[in-house]
Motif scaffolding. Structure first.
Motif, PDB file in Angstrom:
ATOM      1  N   PRO A 134       0.805  -1.231   0.000  1.00 51.28           N
ATOM      2  CA  PRO A 134       0.000   0.000   0.000  1.00 51.28           C
ATOM      3  C   PRO A 134       0.834   1.276   0.000  1.00 51.28           C
ATOM      4  N   SER A 135       2.052   1.195   0.505  1.00 49.68           N
ATOM      5  CA  SER A 135       2.919   2.369   0.534  1.00 49.68           C
ATOM      6  C   SER A 135       3.432   2.739  -0.853  1.00 49.68           C
ATOM      7  N   GLY A 136       3.319   1.803  -1.797  1.00 53.17           N
ATOM      8  CA  GLY A 136       3.842   2.038  -3.136  1.00 53.17           C
ATOM      9  C   GLY A 136       5.275   1.578  -3.308  1.00 53.17           C
ATOM     10  N   TYR A 137       5.848   0.987  -2.260  1.00 51.79           N
ATOM     11  CA  TYR A 137       7.233   0.535  -2.309  1.00 51.79           C
ATOM     12  C   TYR A 137       7.362  -0.862  -1.710  1.00 51.79           C
ATOM     13  N   LEU A 138       8.254  -1.640  -2.277  1.00 47.63           N
ATOM     14  CA  LEU A 138       8.543  -2.974  -1.768  1.00 47.63           C
ATOM     15  C   LEU A 138       9.861  -2.907  -1.010  1.00 47.63           C
ATOM     16  N   THR A 139       9.862  -3.327   0.244  1.00 47.97           N
ATOM     17  CA  THR A 139      11.075  -3.269   1.062  1.00 47.97           C
ATOM     18  C   THR A 139      11.851  -4.567   0.957  1.00 47.97           C
ATOM     19  N   ILE A 140      13.076  -4.562   1.431  1.00 42.17           N
ATOM     20  CA  ILE A 140      13.925  -5.749   1.382  1.00 42.17           C
ATOM     21  C   ILE A 140      13.327  -6.886   2.193  1.00 42.17           C
ATOM     22  N   ASP A 141      12.740  -6.583   3.344  1.00 45.99           N
ATOM     23  CA  ASP A 141      12.140  -7.636   4.172  1.00 45.99           C
ATOM     24  C   ASP A 141      10.950  -8.282   3.470  1.00 45.99           C
ATOM     25  N   GLU A 142      10.124  -7.460   2.825  1.00 48.24           N
ATOM     26  CA  GLU A 142       8.984  -7.999   2.078  1.00 48.24           C
ATOM     27  C   GLU A 142       9.457  -8.845   0.907  1.00 48.24           C
ATOM     28  N   PHE A 143      10.516  -8.392   0.272  1.00 47.63           N
ATOM     29  CA  PHE A 143      11.067  -9.110  -0.882  1.00 47.63           C
ATOM     30  C   PHE A 143      11.637 -10.464  -0.456  1.00 47.63           C
ATOM     31  N   LYS A 144      12.324 -10.500   0.674  1.00 51.45           N
ATOM     32  CA  LYS A 144      12.862 -11.759   1.191  1.00 51.45           C
ATOM     33  C   LYS A 144      11.739 -12.747   1.496  1.00 51.45           C
ATOM     34  N   LYS A 145      10.670 -12.237   2.072  1.00 50.30           N
ATOM     35  CA  LYS A 145       9.529 -13.095   2.391  1.00 50.30           C
ATOM     36  C   LYS A 145       8.940 -13.684   1.125  1.00 50.30           C
ATOM     37  N   LEU A 146       8.827 -12.859   0.083  1.00 50.24           N
ATOM     38  CA  LEU A 146       8.301 -13.314  -1.196  1.00 50.24           C
ATOM     39  C   LEU A 146       9.171 -14.418  -1.779  1.00 50.24           C
ATOM     40  N   TYR A 147      10.465 -14.217  -1.768  1.00 53.66           N
ATOM     41  CA  TYR A 147      11.385 -15.218  -2.307  1.00 53.66           C
ATOM     42  C   TYR A 147      11.348 -16.504  -1.495  1.00 53.66           C
ATOM     43  N   GLY A 148      11.213 -16.357  -0.206  1.00 55.51           N
ATOM     44  CA  GLY A 148      11.143 -17.534   0.650  1.00 55.51           C
ATOM     45  C   GLY A 148       9.960 -18.422   0.313  1.00 55.51           C
ATOM     46  N   ASN A 149       8.860 -17.822  -0.156  1.00 55.20           N
ATOM     47  CA  ASN A 149       7.693 -18.608  -0.546  1.00 55.20           C
ATOM     48  C   ASN A 149       7.961 -19.443  -1.783  1.00 55.20           C
ATOM     49  N   PHE A 150       8.822 -18.949  -2.668  1.00 57.13           N
ATOM     50  CA  PHE A 150       9.138 -19.678  -3.892  1.00 57.13           C
ATOM     51  C   PHE A 150      10.137 -20.807  -3.655  1.00 57.13           C
ATOM     52  N   PHE A 151      10.945 -20.664  -2.628  1.00 57.63           N
ATOM     53  CA  PHE A 151      11.984 -21.654  -2.349  1.00 57.63           C
ATOM     54  C   PHE A 151      11.859 -22.135  -0.898  1.00 57.63           C
ATOM     55  N   PRO A 152      10.822 -22.918  -0.618  1.00 56.28           N
ATOM     56  CA  PRO A 152      10.534 -23.305   0.767  1.00 56.28           C
ATOM     57  C   PRO A 152      11.507 -24.323   1.352  1.00 56.28           C
ATOM     58  N   TYR A 153      12.321 -24.964   0.504  1.00 53.76           N
ATOM     59  CA  TYR A 153      13.199 -26.023   1.007  1.00 53.76           C
ATOM     60  C   TYR A 153      14.628 -25.548   1.245  1.00 53.76           C
ATOM     61  N   GLY A 154      14.848 -24.267   1.145  1.00 51.24           N
ATOM     62  CA  GLY A 154      16.185 -23.733   1.389  1.00 51.24           C
ATOM     63  C   GLY A 154      16.098 -22.336   1.971  1.00 51.24           C
ATOM     64  N   ASP A 155      17.254 -21.696   2.114  1.00 52.24           N
ATOM     65  CA  ASP A 155      17.336 -20.341   2.654  1.00 52.24           C
ATOM     66  C   ASP A 155      17.550 -19.382   1.485  1.00 52.24           C
ATOM     67  N   ALA A 156      16.497 -18.650   1.124  1.00 52.89           N
ATOM     68  CA  ALA A 156      16.558 -17.769  -0.039  1.00 52.89           C
ATOM     69  C   ALA A 156      16.936 -16.332   0.315  1.00 52.89           C
TER      70      ALA A 156
END
Length: 250
Positions: free
Chosen positions: A96-118
């Motif tokens: 909603p802020s119009g910006y994606l932060t590093i923490d949000e981005f890490k969470k997103l990547y973690g969803n794509f690679f659930p079996y490792g540390d992304a």
């Protein structure tokens, strides 16, 4: 000691103002009577309602891009107008802020690679998305990078990947930079990778890549060496793409 703290709230023509006692030592509201407590809770509910209404109003206003912005994105991506608008709706909903932060981005990547540390690899991808280096990703940065990585030609994708591997941005990939990225990739997908002996560790993989790509043996890779080497070895392209569906083919 306590001091008076006015807490005004309003929505439309409805307003409330409670005077709470604030303990100057703890800085927390102290409700000394039931009446004050009830008033405090009522104002909190009104405040939350205001916040939700304001967020909904802002979201509705920002759900579509301005024509000039849309035209710019059409010219700089491989997406259609409708696709851009749909991506924007999702982006505004999630950010909603119009910006994606590093923490949000890490969470997103973690969803794509659930079996490792992304997380480590996500930091490097984030850096490459963040074209202006301000520590956030706005929608323009997001959609342009997404266009390159999902619909760009091979050379476009490899140029983008080169920028990610070139951690210090000096125009070359050093062996230590390559190792940094390969280590991040192995942490992310090694549990589902089938590796040959000469690729069993990030160090071995890095040495193999440099043997294949570093044609002038100067200990670093130019953009030309990187692209030519990746074109000759499909496994390198798969490694660079980090597609979880093909991770086992690395």
């Amino acid at each position: 000691p306590a001091v008076a703290l006015p807490v005004p709230h309003s929505v439309g023509e409805t307003s409330c103002a409670s005077t709470l006692r604030l303990n100057s030592r703890t800085k927390y509201p102290v409700r000394t009577t039931r009446a004050e407590g009830a008033e405090y809770r009522r104002c909190r509910r009104v405040s939350c309602k205001v916040s939700r209404l304001e967020a909904a109003r802002m979201g509705k206003q920002n759900s579509k891009l301005r024509p000039e912005v849309l035209q710019d994105l059409r010219e700089n991506t491989e997406f259609t107008e409708n696709e851009i608008q749909e991506w924007y709706k999702g982006f505004v909903k999630d950010c909603p802020s119009g910006y994606l932060t590093i923490d949000e981005f890490k969470k997103l990547y973690g969803n794509f690679f659930p079996y490792g540390d992304a997380s480590r690899f996500a930091e490097h991808v984030f850096r490459t998305f963040d074209a202006n280096g301000d520590g956030t990703i706005d929608f323009r940065e997001f959609i342009i990078a997404l266009s390159v990585t999902s619909r760009g030609g091979l050379e476009q994708k490899l140029k983008w990947a080169f920028n990610m591997y070139d951690v210090d941005g000096n125009g070359y990939i050093s062996k230590s930079e390559m190792l940094e990225i390969v280590q991040a990739i192995y942490k992310m997908v090694s549990s589902v990778m089938k590796l040959s002996e000469d690729e069993a560790t990030p160090e071995k993989r890095t040495e193999k890549i440099f043997r294949q790509m570093d044609t002038n043996a100067d200990g670093r890779l130019s953009l030309e060496e990187f692209i030519n080497g990746a074109k000759k070895d499909p496994s390198i392209v798969r490694l660079l793409q980090c597609d979880p569906s093909t991770a086992g083919q690395f």
